[in-house]
Design a protein around this motif. Structure first.
Motif, PDB file in Angstrom:
ATOM      1  N   VAL A  50       0.933  -1.107  -0.059  1.00  0.00           N
ATOM      2  CA  VAL A  50      -0.021  -0.109   0.124  1.00  0.00           C
ATOM      3  C   VAL A  50       0.891   1.208   0.000  1.00  0.00           C
ATOM      4  O   VAL A  50       1.722   1.363   0.848  1.00  0.00           O
ATOM      5  CB  VAL A  50      -0.950  -0.011   1.134  1.00  0.00           C
ATOM      6  CG1 VAL A  50      -1.796   1.222   1.236  1.00  0.00           C
ATOM      7  CG2 VAL A  50      -1.886  -1.346   1.524  1.00  0.00           C
ATOM      8  N   VAL A  51       0.600   2.172  -1.128  1.00  0.00           N
ATOM      9  CA  VAL A  51       1.577   3.178  -1.140  1.00  0.00           C
ATOM     10  C   VAL A  51       0.541   4.370  -1.144  1.00  0.00           C
ATOM     11  O   VAL A  51      -0.388   4.571  -1.812  1.00  0.00           O
ATOM     12  CB  VAL A  51       2.293   3.255  -2.338  1.00  0.00           C
ATOM     13  CG1 VAL A  51       3.032   4.498  -2.579  1.00  0.00           C
ATOM     14  CG2 VAL A  51       3.301   2.144  -2.474  1.00  0.00           C
ATOM     15  N   VAL A  52       0.796   5.275  -0.063  1.00  0.00           N
ATOM     16  CA  VAL A  52      -0.062   6.466   0.213  1.00  0.00           C
ATOM     17  C   VAL A  52       0.613   7.566  -0.016  1.00  0.00           C
ATOM     18  O   VAL A  52       1.700   7.695   0.692  1.00  0.00           O
ATOM     19  CB  VAL A  52      -0.848   6.257   1.618  1.00  0.00           C
ATOM     20  CG1 VAL A  52      -1.711   7.436   1.815  1.00  0.00           C
ATOM     21  CG2 VAL A  52      -1.534   4.974   1.716  1.00  0.00           C
ATOM     22  N   SER A  53       0.111   8.615  -0.501  1.00  0.00           N
ATOM     23  CA  SER A  53       0.729  10.071  -0.617  1.00  0.00           C
ATOM     24  C   SER A  53      -0.283  11.241  -0.731  1.00  0.00           C
ATOM     25  O   SER A  53      -1.549  11.142  -0.965  1.00  0.00           O
ATOM     26  CB  SER A  53       1.598  10.093  -1.956  1.00  0.00           C
ATOM     27  OG  SER A  53       0.968   9.980  -3.073  1.00  0.00           O
ATOM     28  N   GLY A  54       0.039  12.195   0.238  1.00  0.00           N
ATOM     29  CA  GLY A  54      -0.586  13.490  -0.060  1.00  0.00           C
ATOM     30  C   GLY A  54      -1.628  13.526   0.844  1.00  0.00           C
ATOM     31  O   GLY A  54      -2.827  14.478   0.524  1.00  0.00           O
ATOM     32  N   SER A  55      -1.537  12.532   1.827  1.00  0.00           N
ATOM     33  CA  SER A  55      -2.931  12.590   2.972  1.00  0.00           C
ATOM     34  C   SER A  55      -3.063  13.715   3.803  1.00  0.00           C
ATOM     35  O   SER A  55      -3.805  14.007   4.397  1.00  0.00           O
ATOM     36  CB  SER A  55      -2.804  11.013   3.562  1.00  0.00           C
ATOM     37  OG  SER A  55      -1.718  11.467   4.513  1.00  0.00           O
ATOM     38  N   ASP A  61       1.303   8.862   5.229  1.00  0.00           N
ATOM     39  CA  ASP A  61       1.958   8.822   4.138  1.00  0.00           C
ATOM     40  C   ASP A  61       3.113   7.761   3.943  1.00  0.00           C
ATOM     41  O   ASP A  61       3.780   7.616   5.168  1.00  0.00           O
ATOM     42  CB  ASP A  61       2.460  10.091   3.358  1.00  0.00           C
ATOM     43  CG  ASP A  61       1.352  11.017   3.031  1.00  0.00           C
ATOM     44  OD1 ASP A  61       0.161  10.689   3.022  1.00  0.00           O
ATOM     45  OD2 ASP A  61       1.763  12.277   2.863  1.00  0.00           O
ATOM     46  N   GLY A  62       3.250   7.038   3.094  1.00  0.00           N
ATOM     47  CA  GLY A  62       4.419   6.038   2.820  1.00  0.00           C
ATOM     48  C   GLY A  62       3.980   4.886   2.267  1.00  0.00           C
ATOM     49  O   GLY A  62       3.008   4.580   1.690  1.00  0.00           O
TER      50      GLY A  62
END
Length: 152
Positions: A50-55, A61-62
């Motif tokens: 799972v890649v999260v950005s801009g939260s 994020d990460g």
């Protein structure tokens, strides 16, 4: 001559049609196929990246690894995420499918957060992107919480 040839063909066809069911009945019913065993092990496993950005939340994020059965990996709430993934097969919609092009979605913006989930879920290959650009996308994101973080 043509009549005799046609009559011979019709009689031959009738004789063959009558003989086929008798031959089948004499041989008995066809055996039913044996059921295949349900595959276990790697084919039914869950391993997702799972890649999260801009939260807007540096802790959310990460890049996170998530493994289920048993729950593990670097995902911050792996047990809850695995519990949510276990609930999904009983729900009607595929949570990893993109929003249909002709879907009627509310025009609300849920923020700049984006995510991508890749890997294997219950033996199925997953490669899905998520954002919060409209009501449908926000709903899709929220349906995967806590696999995806709660963002404001």
């Amino acid at each position: 001559m043509m009549r005799r040839l046609a009559l011979t063909a019709v009689v031959s066809l009738a004789a063959l049609s009558a003989a086929a069911p008798l031959a089948t009945a004499a041989a008995g019913p066809l055996p039913l196929p044996l059921p295949l065993p349900v595959l276990q092990g790697e084919d039914s496993s869950t391993h997702l990246t799972v890649v999260v950005s801009g939260s807007g939340n540096p802790e959310a994020d990460g890049t996170y690894e998530l493994e289920c059965d048993p729950a593990g990996g670097s995902h911050p709430v792996a047990r809850q995420a695995c519990d949510r993934l276990a609930q999904l097969p009983g729900e009607s919609a595929d949570p990893f499918a993109p929003v249909a092009r002709d879907a009627m979605c509310t025009q609300q913006f849920g923020g700049p957060a984006t995510a991508r989930i890749t890997g294997t879920w219950q033996g199925r290959s997953i490669d899905s992107s998520f954002d919060r650009s409209n009501g449908c996308e926000i709903g899709r994101w929220n349906s995967l919480r806590p696999v995806l973080p709660n963002v404001r």
